[in-house]
Design a protein around this motif. Structure first.
Motif, mmCIF file in Angstrom:
data_model
loop_
_atom_site.group_PDB
_atom_site.id
_atom_site.type_symbol
_atom_site.label_atom_id
_atom_site.label_comp_id
_atom_site.label_asym_id
_atom_site.label_seq_id
_atom_site.Cartn_x
_atom_site.Cartn_y
_atom_site.Cartn_z
ATOM 1 N N ASP A 277 13.302 -0.645 3.740
ATOM 2 C CA ASP A 277 12.393 -1.624 3.136
ATOM 3 C C ASP A 277 11.072 -1.534 3.896
ATOM 4 O OD1 ASP A 277 10.894 -3.783 2.329
ATOM 5 O OD2 ASP A 277 12.542 -5.218 2.396
ATOM 6 N N PRO A 278 10.003 -1.001 3.287
ATOM 7 C CA PRO A 278 8.757 -0.831 4.041
ATOM 8 C C PRO A 278 8.056 -2.149 4.369
ATOM 9 C CG PRO A 278 8.405 -0.289 1.734
ATOM 10 C CD PRO A 278 9.883 -0.523 1.900
ATOM 11 N N GLU A 279 8.444 -3.212 3.667
ATOM 12 C CA GLU A 279 7.830 -4.518 3.949
ATOM 13 C C GLU A 279 8.347 -5.112 5.254
ATOM 14 O OE1 GLU A 279 5.437 -6.006 2.120
ATOM 15 O OE2 GLU A 279 5.402 -4.229 0.831
ATOM 16 N N THR A 280 9.633 -4.902 5.522
ATOM 17 C CA THR A 280 10.248 -5.514 6.714
ATOM 18 C C THR A 280 10.547 -4.495 7.815
ATOM 19 O OG1 THR A 280 12.476 -5.188 5.805
ATOM 20 C CG2 THR A 280 11.355 -7.256 5.271
ATOM 21 N N GLY A 281 10.505 -3.196 7.468
ATOM 22 C CA GLY A 281 10.860 -2.173 8.445
ATOM 23 C C GLY A 281 12.345 -2.118 8.740
ATOM 24 N N VAL A 282 13.156 -2.640 7.827
ATOM 25 C CA VAL A 282 14.606 -2.706 8.026
ATOM 26 C C VAL A 282 15.295 -1.586 7.250
ATOM 27 C CG1 VAL A 282 16.675 -4.098 7.577
ATOM 28 C CG2 VAL A 282 14.602 -5.179 8.479
ATOM 29 N N ARG A 283 16.285 -0.948 7.880
ATOM 30 C CA ARG A 283 17.116 0.025 7.173
ATOM 31 C C ARG A 283 18.154 -0.738 6.365
ATOM 32 N NH1 ARG A 283 20.945 4.016 10.493
ATOM 33 N NH2 ARG A 283 22.474 2.373 10.151
ATOM 34 N N LEU A 284 18.167 -0.497 5.055
ATOM 35 C CA LEU A 284 19.052 -1.233 4.156
ATOM 36 C C LEU A 284 20.361 -0.510 3.894
ATOM 37 C CD1 LEU A 284 16.361 -2.213 1.497
ATOM 38 C CD2 LEU A 284 17.180 -3.612 3.405
ATOM 39 N N GLN A 285 20.348 0.813 3.997
ATOM 40 C CA GLN A 285 21.492 1.599 3.567
ATOM 41 C C GLN A 285 21.445 2.967 4.237
ATOM 42 O OE1 GLN A 285 21.815 1.105 -0.616
ATOM 43 N NE2 GLN A 285 23.495 2.515 -0.896
ATOM 44 N N SER A 286 22.609 3.570 4.414
ATOM 45 C CA SER A 286 22.687 4.922 4.950
ATOM 46 C C SER A 286 23.758 5.675 4.170
ATOM 47 C CB SER A 286 23.038 4.885 6.440
ATOM 48 O OG SER A 286 23.112 6.185 6.970
ATOM 49 N N VAL A 287 23.407 6.851 3.645
ATOM 50 C CA VAL A 287 24.337 7.670 2.872
ATOM 51 C C VAL A 287 24.620 8.950 3.660
ATOM 52 C CG1 VAL A 287 24.741 8.900 0.712
ATOM 53 C CG2 VAL A 287 23.400 6.778 0.711
ATOM 54 N N SER A 288 25.871 9.159 4.040
ATOM 55 C CA SER A 288 26.242 10.339 4.814
ATOM 56 C C SER A 288 26.528 11.521 3.900
ATOM 57 C CB SER A 288 27.479 10.049 5.665
ATOM 58 O OG SER A 288 27.190 9.058 6.622
ATOM 59 N N LEU A 289 26.134 12.705 4.350
ATOM 60 C CA LEU A 289 26.400 13.946 3.613
ATOM 61 C C LEU A 289 27.203 14.890 4.498
ATOM 62 C CD1 LEU A 289 23.310 12.940 2.529
ATOM 63 C CD2 LEU A 289 23.967 14.724 0.913
ATOM 64 N N PRO A 290 27.898 15.885 3.900
ATOM 65 C CA PRO A 290 28.763 16.776 4.679
ATOM 66 C C PRO A 290 28.011 17.921 5.355
ATOM 67 C CG PRO A 290 28.957 17.307 2.359
ATOM 68 C CD PRO A 290 28.043 16.114 2.441
ATOM 69 N N VAL A 291 26.698 17.750 5.541
ATOM 70 C CA VAL A 291 25.872 18.740 6.227
ATOM 71 C C VAL A 291 24.922 17.980 7.151
ATOM 72 C CG1 VAL A 291 25.974 20.458 4.380
ATOM 73 C CG2 VAL A 291 24.205 18.712 4.309
ATOM 74 N N MET A 292 24.520 18.608 8.251
ATOM 75 C CA MET A 292 23.664 17.912 9.208
ATOM 76 C C MET A 292 22.180 18.000 8.857
ATOM 77 S SD MET A 292 25.538 16.301 11.222
ATOM 78 C CE MET A 292 24.368 15.805 12.477
ATOM 79 N N LYS A 293 21.755 19.151 8.318
ATOM 80 C CA LYS A 293 20.330 19.370 8.110
ATOM 81 C C LYS A 293 19.910 18.961 6.707
ATOM 82 C CE LYS A 293 19.840 22.790 11.748
ATOM 83 N NZ LYS A 293 19.139 24.006 12.201
ATOM 84 N N THR A 294 19.977 17.665 6.429
ATOM 85 C CA THR A 294 19.471 17.121 5.163
ATOM 86 C C THR A 294 17.944 17.164 5.214
ATOM 87 O OG1 THR A 294 19.933 15.003 6.222
ATOM 88 C CG2 THR A 294 21.390 15.672 4.465
ATOM 89 N N THR A 295 17.324 17.698 4.152
ATOM 90 C CA THR A 295 15.893 17.994 4.227
ATOM 91 C C THR A 295 15.000 17.173 3.305
ATOM 92 O OG1 THR A 295 16.300 19.806 2.667
ATOM 93 C CG2 THR A 295 16.221 20.378 5.014
ATOM 94 N N SER A 296 15.462 16.838 2.098
ATOM 95 C CA SER A 296 14.610 16.091 1.182
ATOM 96 C C SER A 296 15.452 15.491 0.067
ATOM 97 C CB SER A 296 13.520 16.994 0.591
ATOM 98 O OG SER A 296 12.534 16.229 -0.081
ATOM 99 N N CYS A 297 14.820 14.649 -0.754
ATOM 100 C CA CYS A 297 15.562 13.990 -1.827
ATOM 101 C C CYS A 297 14.619 13.561 -2.942
ATOM 102 C CB CYS A 297 16.335 12.773 -1.290
ATOM 103 S SG CYS A 297 15.321 11.579 -0.394
ATOM 104 N N CYS A 298 15.189 13.408 -4.131
ATOM 105 C CA CYS A 298 14.450 12.854 -5.270
ATOM 106 C C CYS A 298 15.450 12.225 -6.227
ATOM 107 C CB CYS A 298 13.639 13.929 -5.997
ATOM 108 S SG CYS A 298 14.610 15.023 -7.078
ATOM 109 N N PHE A 299 14.986 11.289 -7.023
ATOM 110 C CA PHE A 299 15.829 10.713 -8.064
ATOM 111 C C PHE A 299 15.693 11.552 -9.335
ATOM 112 C CE2 PHE A 299 15.497 7.030 -5.277
ATOM 113 C CZ PHE A 299 16.794 6.552 -5.313
ATOM 114 N N GLY A 300 16.792 11.642 -10.099
ATOM 115 C CA GLY A 300 16.781 12.398 -11.335
ATOM 116 C C GLY A 300 17.922 11.985 -12.227
ATOM 117 N N GLY A 301 18.210 12.820 -13.223
ATOM 118 C CA GLY A 301 19.213 12.475 -14.220
ATOM 119 C C GLY A 301 18.566 11.748 -15.382
ATOM 120 N N PRO A 302 19.304 11.541 -16.465
ATOM 121 C CA PRO A 302 18.736 10.931 -17.685
ATOM 122 C C PRO A 302 18.056 9.588 -17.452
ATOM 123 C CG PRO A 302 20.929 11.813 -18.111
ATOM 124 C CD PRO A 302 20.720 11.916 -16.630
ATOM 125 N N ASP A 303 18.590 8.771 -16.526
ATOM 126 C CA ASP A 303 17.965 7.466 -16.276
ATOM 127 C C ASP A 303 17.472 7.327 -14.835
ATOM 128 O OD1 ASP A 303 20.380 7.355 -14.994
ATOM 129 O OD2 ASP A 303 21.015 5.435 -15.846
#
Length: 300
Positions: free
Chosen positions: A229-255
């Motif tokens: 949350d950029p307003e409060t500087g608080v981490r709201l959620q953390s999603v773990s992946l089966p690899v260490m070097k996660t590099t980037s992300c984007c939203f996609g799919g039909p909706d």
């Protein structure tokens, strides 16, 4: 909400450094690059088919262009990409006085202006000559503005839903910064830190913003994407992946409710490679209960 979150590997083809995912709404495909592999990829979730082209140089990003095709970062050049012929043509070059630099992440603002940053060539992942990079913008007539320099690794960037705030990551600063942003002029001011990485969160890398204005940041070397949350500087959620070097992300799919996450395999030793057989793959995260926004296309 977390109990319904599912992480699946959708593109098993391993990238040395997968980066810059962009959802193409018109094609319903995921566009992403392999920086060190010098390739641009397009993957269709409908057919599970991947198309690729070689760029002949390290490619930091590729984004759609309003007039057709893409623009991409190849070395220190911004190039036009003709996908049908799998060819590129140079539009402009930055950091001419720094031949050991390259472009890294880039994204298009709401008016069609391209923002892209540079960094020194790495000796090995995240090890490089510091303070060599800068952040540039490119307008539709290909005019270039340097906004600031003294950057280590120019990385994630995106805008708030109301277009008034520009978010930016210089990875080795270990923070996510914000600027007041004028979409008409491209001017940015009032730089401030909205989030400082905590112990164990790794290096902030690529980033995207959801419809509610929350930031989703890929944490390189920490195997996760965090929601801030950029307003409060608080981490709201953390999603773990089966690899260490996660590099980037984007939203996609039909909706735009799917979060696509790229990763890297470059720099892993034999033991790490055995422990992370999916390193360099691309993942889809579902069940987050949030949505993203369509990407912008370059107006030039």
């Amino acid at each position: 909400m977390m109990s319904s979150v599912k992480v699946e590997c959708v593109v098993k083809e391993s990238c040395l450094i997968g980066e810059g995912p962009v959802w193409e709404e018109s094609e319903q495909t995921l566009l992403f690059v392999d920086i060190a592999g010098q390739k641009i990829h397009r993957w269709s979730p409908t057919t599970n088919h991947i198309q690729s082209m070689e760029t002949g140089a390290m490619v930091g990003f590729a984004v759609p262009r309003r007039s057709g095709g893409y623009v991409a970062a190849a070395g220190r050049s911004i190039v036009a990409v003709d996908w049908s012929s799998r060819t590129t043509s140079r539009l402009l070059e930055v950091d001419q006085e720094k031949p050991k630099n390259r472009l890294n992440d880039g994204k298009v603002d709401p008016t069609g202006r391209l923002l892209a940053g540079t960094m020194a060539l790495e000796e090995r992942p995240a090890v490089l000559e510091r303070k060599q990079g800068a952040l540039y913008s490119v307008t539709s007539d290909l005019s270039v503005t340097k906004h600031f320099d003294q950057v280590d690794i120019s990385n994630g960037l995106d805008w708030s839903p109301d277009e008034k705030v520009f978010f930016y990551i210089d990875s080795l600063a270990l923070s996510v910064d914000a600027f007041d942003y004028d979409t008409h002029t491209g001017d940015m001011s009032n730089r401030r830190v909205v989030y400082r990485m905590a112990e164990g969160e790794g290096l902030p890398d690529g980033m995207t913003v959801d419809v509610d204005g929350r930031l989703w940041v890929a944490c390189y070397s920490a195997g996760r994407v965090i929601c801030i949350d950029p307003e409060t500087g608080v981490r709201l959620q953390s999603v773990s992946l089966p690899v260490m070097k996660t590099t980037s992300c984007c939203f996609g799919g039909p909706d735009y409710s799917d979060l696509y996450v790229t990763s890297a395999s470059l720099g892993l030793d034999q033991s790490e490679s055995r422990q992370q057989p999916l390193a360099g793959a691309t993942f889809r995260v579902t069940g987050l209960g949030v949505k993203g926004r369509p990407s912008n296309s370059f107006a030039g």
